[in-house]
Scaffold this active site. Sequence first.
Site, PDB file in Angstrom:
ATOM      1  N   SER A   1      62.437  41.184  58.224  1.00 59.32           N
ATOM      2  CA  SER A   1      63.191  39.980  58.536  1.00 59.32           C
ATOM      3  C   SER A   1      63.066  38.873  57.493  1.00 59.32           C
ATOM      4  CB  SER A   1      62.774  39.445  59.906  1.00 59.32           C
ATOM      5  OG  SER A   1      61.382  39.232  59.952  1.00 59.32           O
TER       6      SER A   1
ATOM      7  N   HIS B   1      67.803  43.498  62.158  1.00 58.82           N
ATOM      8  CA  HIS B   1      68.597  43.027  61.016  1.00 58.82           C
ATOM      9  C   HIS B   1      69.472  44.095  60.375  1.00 58.82           C
ATOM     10  CE1 HIS B   1      66.671  39.088  60.998  1.00 58.82           C
ATOM     11  NE2 HIS B   1      65.581  39.753  61.340  1.00 58.82           N
TER      12      HIS B   1
ATOM     13  N   LYS C   1      71.784  38.481  66.248  1.00 59.80           N
ATOM     14  CA  LYS C   1      71.969  38.405  64.796  1.00 59.80           C
ATOM     15  C   LYS C   1      73.402  38.820  64.452  1.00 59.80           C
ATOM     16  CE  LYS C   1      67.294  37.887  64.497  1.00 59.80           C
ATOM     17  NZ  LYS C   1      66.059  38.412  65.066  1.00 59.80           N
TER      18      LYS C   1
HETATM   19  C1  PLP Z   1      64.924  38.097  65.828  1.00 60.23           C
HETATM   20  C2  PLP Z   1      64.032  39.296  65.872  1.00 60.23           C
HETATM   21  C3  PLP Z   1      63.461  39.739  67.057  1.00 60.23           C
HETATM   22  C4  PLP Z   1      63.566  38.948  68.333  1.00 60.23           C
HETATM   23  O1  PLP Z   1      64.838  39.000  68.875  1.00 60.23           O
HETATM   24  P1  PLP Z   1      65.309  37.817  69.847  1.00 60.23           P
HETATM   25  O2  PLP Z   1      66.459  38.395  70.562  1.00 60.23           O
HETATM   26  O3  PLP Z   1      65.635  36.672  68.976  1.00 60.23           O
HETATM   27  O4  PLP Z   1      64.138  37.541  70.758  1.00 60.23           O
HETATM   28  C5  PLP Z   1      62.732  40.895  67.035  1.00 60.23           C
HETATM   29  N1  PLP Z   1      62.540  41.584  65.875  1.00 60.23           N
HETATM   30  C6  PLP Z   1      63.045  41.171  64.711  1.00 60.23           C
HETATM   31  C7  PLP Z   1      62.789  41.959  63.479  1.00 60.23           C
HETATM   32  C8  PLP Z   1      63.795  40.004  64.663  1.00 60.23           C
HETATM   33  O5  PLP Z   1      64.269  39.555  63.504  1.00 60.23           O
END
Ligand code: PLP
Length: 390
Positions: free
Chosen positions: A184, A212, A244
């Site tokens: 991330s 991602h 995302k």
């Molecule tokens: C954003 C993210 C999460 C968490 O997801 P949310 O729906 O925002 O709680 C988990 N793992 C990764 C790699 C992320 O980037």
Amino acid sequence: MERPHSPPVIDRIRQRLPLLRSTGLWRERRMLDGPQGTVVNIDGREVINFSSNDYLGLANHPKLQEALAAGAKHYGVGSGASQLVCGYSDAHRCLEEKLCHHTGRDRALLFSSGYLANQAMVAALAGKSDQVIGDRLNHASLIDAALLSRARYRRYPHADVMALERMLETTGQQTLVTTDAVFSMDGDIAPLPAIVNACRQHNAMLAVDDAHGFAVLGERGGGTLEHFHLSQTEVPLLMATFGKALGTFGAFVAGDATLIEYLLQSARSLIYTTAPPPALVFATSAAIDLLQSESWRRQKLQHNIELFRRGAAEQGLALQSSVTAIQPLIVHDPGRAVTISNKLLEQGLLVAAIRPPTVPRDTSRLRIVLSAAHTETHITLLLDRLAEAL
Ligand SMILES: *Cc1c(COP(=O)(O)O)cnc(C)c1O
């Protein structure tokens, strides 16, 4: 006589807060007005956004707005209860089916967030007498999930499959291996085929977080597993989020039917939390449809990534090896990262400074995030400003 009530924890907090300020680790929220997008409004000023994970520019897509509104008309706003009580609707079931089809997995289960989905996934596969081995740069939610599972937690150096193999060799315990598919804060892709092999050779379980990569990578936007053509047998559990690239909110875990049924029966982060609102789930279904009908967005994103990397190389910026939308520029010192980020904001560009504990010490960075919705002008402007600021 009344004594002032001041438990020691209050003193500890009073000492810690100024320390955060003096070490460049103070965090502040910037307040946006209006929709998420490549141009956002901050303090009455329009700035170009290079911080959002809205990789495909879907967060404010008219079709998603319409779906959310139509969903609210049909289902109302709140979901009322946990999925296992009365919070599960045909909107939820329809999205689960779409996700199965889209990822080539037997079954999918929805969660209210990726953080909660990771808790469920790890807890289902590892308990007190087991061990979890994870990449050192795994997302905090995977780390917290491992800690909460009470399994023994070990980390291998980033993307180092040889080190992972050595750990797998020296264990008598049942093992779950966890990794981000796309990291991330670095944007690089995990060496998943080699990790799959290592797990197979040592009879370890594998769970992948594709927050991602999902909707961005792979020919059909199936994510990093589609990119590498990895089947459900090779990666039994896949987690991905909707917040995302899909532009909505929530998450899912998909995989083998027995494992998913076990999650439904046992996952505390699903059983004891309110179900995602059906209108939102309905909007996410519309986002999945857009992935198929507007595949040009993935190509445009790829084009923008190449444009940025070519320009950055010409400017002599110290790019990392990422080929995804996440393009970090490491500046090391947290204070410097914030100073540059603030300066860019003054010039109309929103670029997040990422500091410890989100990233390891001495690797504070500007996390530049590209979107399919950026124009060439946006990217040229960013490159010019970065060259000045660095
Ligand atoms: C954003 C993210 C999460 C968490 O997801 P949310 O729906 O925002 O709680 C988990 N793992 C990764 C790699 C992320 O980037």
